[in-house]
Write a protein that holds these residues in place. Structure first.
Motif, PDB file in Angstrom:
ATOM      1  N   PHE A 148       0.846  -1.203   0.000  1.00 17.90           N
ATOM      2  CA  PHE A 148       0.000   0.000   0.000  1.00 17.90           C
ATOM      3  C   PHE A 148       0.880   1.251   0.000  1.00 17.90           C
ATOM      4  N   MET A 149       0.272   2.407  -0.213  1.00 11.61           N
ATOM      5  CA  MET A 149       0.994   3.678  -0.198  1.00 11.61           C
ATOM      6  C   MET A 149       1.036   4.222   1.233  1.00 11.61           C
ATOM      7  N   ASN A 150       2.157   4.895   1.564  1.00 12.43           N
ATOM      8  CA  ASN A 150       2.294   5.453   2.910  1.00 12.43           C
ATOM      9  C   ASN A 150       3.196   6.693   2.849  1.00 12.43           C
ATOM     10  N   THR A 151       3.160   7.502   3.918  1.00 19.89           N
ATOM     11  CA  THR A 151       4.066   8.651   3.997  1.00 19.89           C
ATOM     12  C   THR A 151       5.503   8.144   3.892  1.00 19.89           C
ATOM     13  N   CYS A 152       6.309   8.791   3.051  1.00 21.60           N
ATOM     14  CA  CYS A 152       7.680   8.312   2.846  1.00 21.60           C
ATOM     15  C   CYS A 152       8.495   8.440   4.132  1.00 21.60           C
ATOM     16  N   ASP A 153       9.201   7.359   4.470  1.00 18.55           N
ATOM     17  CA  ASP A 153      10.062   7.344   5.654  1.00 18.55           C
ATOM     18  C   ASP A 153      11.363   6.641   5.263  1.00 18.55           C
ATOM     19  N   PRO A 154      12.420   7.427   4.966  1.00 20.55           N
ATOM     20  CA  PRO A 154      13.668   6.834   4.462  1.00 20.55           C
ATOM     21  C   PRO A 154      14.279   5.809   5.418  1.00 20.55           C
ATOM     22  N   SER A 155      13.919   5.869   6.712  1.00 18.43           N
ATOM     23  CA  SER A 155      14.531   4.929   7.659  1.00 18.43           C
ATOM     24  C   SER A 155      13.757   3.610   7.737  1.00 18.43           C
ATOM     25  N   SER A 156      12.569   3.555   7.113  1.00 19.70           N
ATOM     26  CA  SER A 156      11.738   2.355   7.230  1.00 19.70           C
ATOM     27  C   SER A 156      12.171   1.286   6.225  1.00 19.70           C
ATOM     28  N   LEU A 157      12.576   0.111   6.726  1.00 15.27           N
ATOM     29  CA  LEU A 157      13.021  -0.975   5.837  1.00 15.27           C
ATOM     30  C   LEU A 157      11.858  -1.546   5.020  1.00 15.27           C
ATOM     31  N   SER A 158      10.630  -1.399   5.535  1.00 14.59           N
ATOM     32  CA  SER A 158       9.480  -1.939   4.782  1.00 14.59           C
ATOM     33  C   SER A 158       9.186  -1.099   3.534  1.00 14.59           C
ATOM     34  N   GLN A 159       9.837   0.086   3.429  1.00 18.21           N
ATOM     35  CA  GLN A 159       9.663   0.922   2.232  1.00 18.21           C
ATOM     36  C   GLN A 159      10.862   0.831   1.290  1.00 18.21           C
ATOM     37  N   GLN A 160      11.787  -0.094   1.587  1.00 22.14           N
ATOM     38  CA  GLN A 160      12.958  -0.226   0.712  1.00 22.14           C
ATOM     39  C   GLN A 160      12.820  -1.472  -0.153  1.00 22.14           C
ATOM     40  N   TRP A 161      13.082  -1.305  -1.455  1.00 23.18           N
ATOM     41  CA  TRP A 161      12.846  -2.379  -2.423  1.00 23.18           C
ATOM     42  C   TRP A 161      14.077  -2.565  -3.296  1.00 23.18           C
ATOM     43  N   LEU A 162      14.406  -3.824  -3.569  1.00 27.60           N
ATOM     44  CA  LEU A 162      15.550  -4.120  -4.438  1.00 27.60           C
ATOM     45  C   LEU A 162      15.066  -4.786  -5.723  1.00 27.60           C
ATOM     46  N   PHE A 163      15.298  -4.114  -6.849  1.00 25.70           N
ATOM     47  CA  PHE A 163      15.058  -4.768  -8.142  1.00 25.70           C
ATOM     48  C   PHE A 163      16.221  -5.715  -8.404  1.00 25.70           C
ATOM     49  N   GLU A 164      15.913  -6.850  -9.022  1.00 26.64           N
ATOM     50  CA  GLU A 164      16.944  -7.841  -9.322  1.00 26.64           C
ATOM     51  C   GLU A 164      18.034  -7.255 -10.226  1.00 26.64           C
ATOM     52  N   ARG A 165      17.620  -6.456 -11.222  1.00 28.99           N
ATOM     53  CA  ARG A 165      18.602  -5.849 -12.129  1.00 28.99           C
ATOM     54  C   ARG A 165      18.263  -4.375 -12.312  1.00 28.99           C
ATOM     55  N   THR A 166      19.296  -3.561 -12.431  1.00 28.66           N
ATOM     56  CA  THR A 166      19.057  -2.134 -12.684  1.00 28.66           C
ATOM     57  C   THR A 166      20.023  -1.638 -13.752  1.00 28.66           C
TER      58      THR A 166
END
Length: 558
Positions: free
Chosen positions: A527-545
């Motif tokens: 879901f969408m949420n207020t951005c929080d740079p310290s929150s690990l649940s808002q960090q995503w890794l694409f397999e390739r970039t």
């Protein structure tokens, strides 16, 4: 060139002499307009029919792909709203216009929707411009389309019914009607349409000025459920295609925009079923390619052909026709492979080296037989047609910006893993409206499959699509607002709710709602949420970039 009412010499009661020596007049039928304005009742003025749940039963759609119960409860002569640009009300058209044969092919069409099509044409067209209305029955087996239809049409002397001896499909059915037409112009309509106010003179006027112009009305939407009448999203747009040969609509580029938006504009490709063409010119162009089977691809064939072989094609904003876009096609189309075969045939005859871009995306087309194309290639030589490169650079020059033949590189792709939970984004179904979920990563489960719903592409349009870069599906991540779920919706390519940023802090940021993608591993929700740079649940890794593309996106955002 249209002349408005000011500053023109008056000739007689109605006509005016323009500077080019052509007498023009106001073709509006004000009595009919007044009569329509006074109508009230179910569906009148194009209003949606008030539906109860009982009206929505599946049976209502099964035979027609739209709600026939509602159609049956709306008058055959119902009024529709005049949603033309106000300038259309002032326009004058040549006093002497060619007449037309209206050709309406049908197969097992609903009684009320077919009759409403015919009534709307007869009610809203100057009678002297209608040579005839030809209903072409493609081997229907519904009782109401046999004797009952013939008895009904006796009272409408301009209407005649032709019937095929076997199921021919849309293309040959249209050709059969065109071959027997007597009018100077042929106008094709579908069997579930409603013509709007003064729809015909603006079409015929353009053909009178240049007989090699194919003209298309603006197609409005009649809702398949409640029969409400309204414009299409975006209204005036140019017809185009992507390189899988799906029909698309693209905005009119500023270079082509007229000061008066009610003036005709050039369109590279027609939508399909609704257009008018000079009868002799249609046959000079060889009609439709008779090697095209059943349906599909014919709108590309006629569009490429008219442009490349010395004609032109225009959309006419002052001519509007409503059309029911069906919920689904209610009957079996014989010969299921016809669409692929037809598209291959059009690509081989008309698209030259550009056909390769289609085959790269549709490798299964490469080895399809497209039948004998000798006659089509001879026609192309005989008419001294230009090549497809000319078409792409002179006519559809704005198409590659929206649908590049060579797909630009993606910014990121593969699985999208959440840093906090080590789980992955997944789409269980690829249908529009499906939520994106958080599930255990497929890679970790030892299954590696591109077709699985855990592969996503953050592509050059700055949207996120299901699939790997070479095989993306046409559904995109979409979010409405802060706190809303992330769902798949049909990609529109217009940024907005489908625009995303993949930032250095590994967040997936949504500019429209000024929020970031977050997740709840326990509920498996995304879901969408207020951005929080310290929150690990808002960090995503694409397999390739691809860092070059990502940097370019992020620079553009600043």
């Amino acid at each position: 060139m249209f002349v408005c009412l000011q500053g023109v010499n008056r000739v007689g009661k109605d006509a005016q002499l323009g500077p080019d020596g052509v007498r023009r007049k106001d073709w509006h039928n004000y009595e009919a307009i007044k009569r329509d304005a006074s109508r009230s009742g179910n569906g009148e003025q194009g209003k949606p029919f008030p539906l109860t749940d009982a009206d929505r039963v599946d049976q209502a759609y099964r035979e027609n792909g739209f709600n026939i119960y509602v159609s049956d409860r709306i008058s055959l002569n119902r009024s529709v709203p005049d949603i033309r640009h106000p300038n259309c009300k002032q326009k004058l058209y040549a006093e002497k216009l060619p007449n037309t044969s209206i050709i309406i092919p049908f197969h097992n069409e609903g009684w009320s929707s077919l009759l409403r099509t015919v009534h709307s044409v007869l009610n809203r067209s100057p009678p002297q411009l209608i040579a005839e209305v030809i209903l072409v029955d493609d081997f229907s087996d519904k009782e109401h389309l046999k004797t009952a239809l013939e008895e009904y049409m006796v009272r409408l002397p301009k209407v005649r019914i032709l019937r095929t001896k076997k199921r021919e499909g849309l293309i040959r059915t249209r050709l059969l009607g065109a071959g027997l037409a007597k009018g100077e112009v042929i106008t094709f309509l579908d069997s579930h349409c409603e013509a709007n106010v003064n729809w015909l003179p603006p079409l015929l006027d353009r053909i009178a000025q240049n007989r090699k112009t194919i003209v298309c009305p603006m197609i409005d939407v009649i809702d398949h459920d409640n029969f409400g009448y309204e414009t299409q999203a975006g209204d005036a747009m140019r017809g185009a295609f992507d390189w899988e040969m799906y029909y698309k609509r693209i905005p009119i580029p500023t270079e082509l925009q007229n000061n008066d938006p009610s003036e005709p504009f050039e369109s590279p490709v027609m939508a399909g079923g609704l257009f008018a063409v000079d009868r002799k010119w249609f046959w000079e162009l060889g009609g439709y390619d008779t090697g095209l089977e059943i349906w599909g691809g014919e709108q590309y064939e006629i569009s490429f052909k008219v442009w490349m072989c010395g004609g032109r094609m225009e959309d006419i904003p002052c001519s509007r026709v409503g059309h029911i876009y069906r919920k689904y096609v209610p009957y079996k189309v014989p010969g299921g492979v016809s669409l692929a075969r037809n598209l291959k045939r059009v690509a081989e005859v008309w698209m030259d080296e550009y056909a390769e871009y289609v085959y790269q995306r549709r490798p299964e087309y490469r080895h399809l037989s497209a039948g004998d194309m000798t006659a089509q290639k001879e026609l192309r030589n005989r008419l001294n047609c230009k090549n497809f490169k000319w078409f792409m650079s002179e006519v559809a020059w704005d198409l590659p910006k929206h649908y590049p033949p060579v797909e630009p590189p993606a910014a990121a792709w593969g699985e999208v893993r959440n840093v906090g939970s080590d789980m992955c984004m997944e789409s269980k179904h690829f249908a529009s409206g499906t939520p994106i979920r958080l599930e255990s990563c497929v890679k970790g489960r030892g299954e590696v499959s591109w077709s699985h719903g855990q592969v996503f592409t953050f592509g050059w349009r700055e949207d996120i699509r299901v699939g790997d870069p070479m095989h993306t599906k046409k559904v995109c991540f979409d979010a409405i607002s802060h706190n809303s779920p992330v769902t798949l919706y049909d990609c529109h390519g217009m940024k907005g709710n489908q625009l995303w940023r993949y930032r250095k802090d590994k967040s997936l940021y949504h500019p429209v709602s000024n929020s970031c993608i977050d997740c709840s591993p326990n509920e498996r929700r995304i879901f969408m949420n207020t951005c929080d740079p310290s929150s690990l649940s808002q960090q995503w890794l694409f397999e390739r970039t691809n860092s070059t593309v990502l940097d370019h996106f992020n620079q553009g955002a600043n």
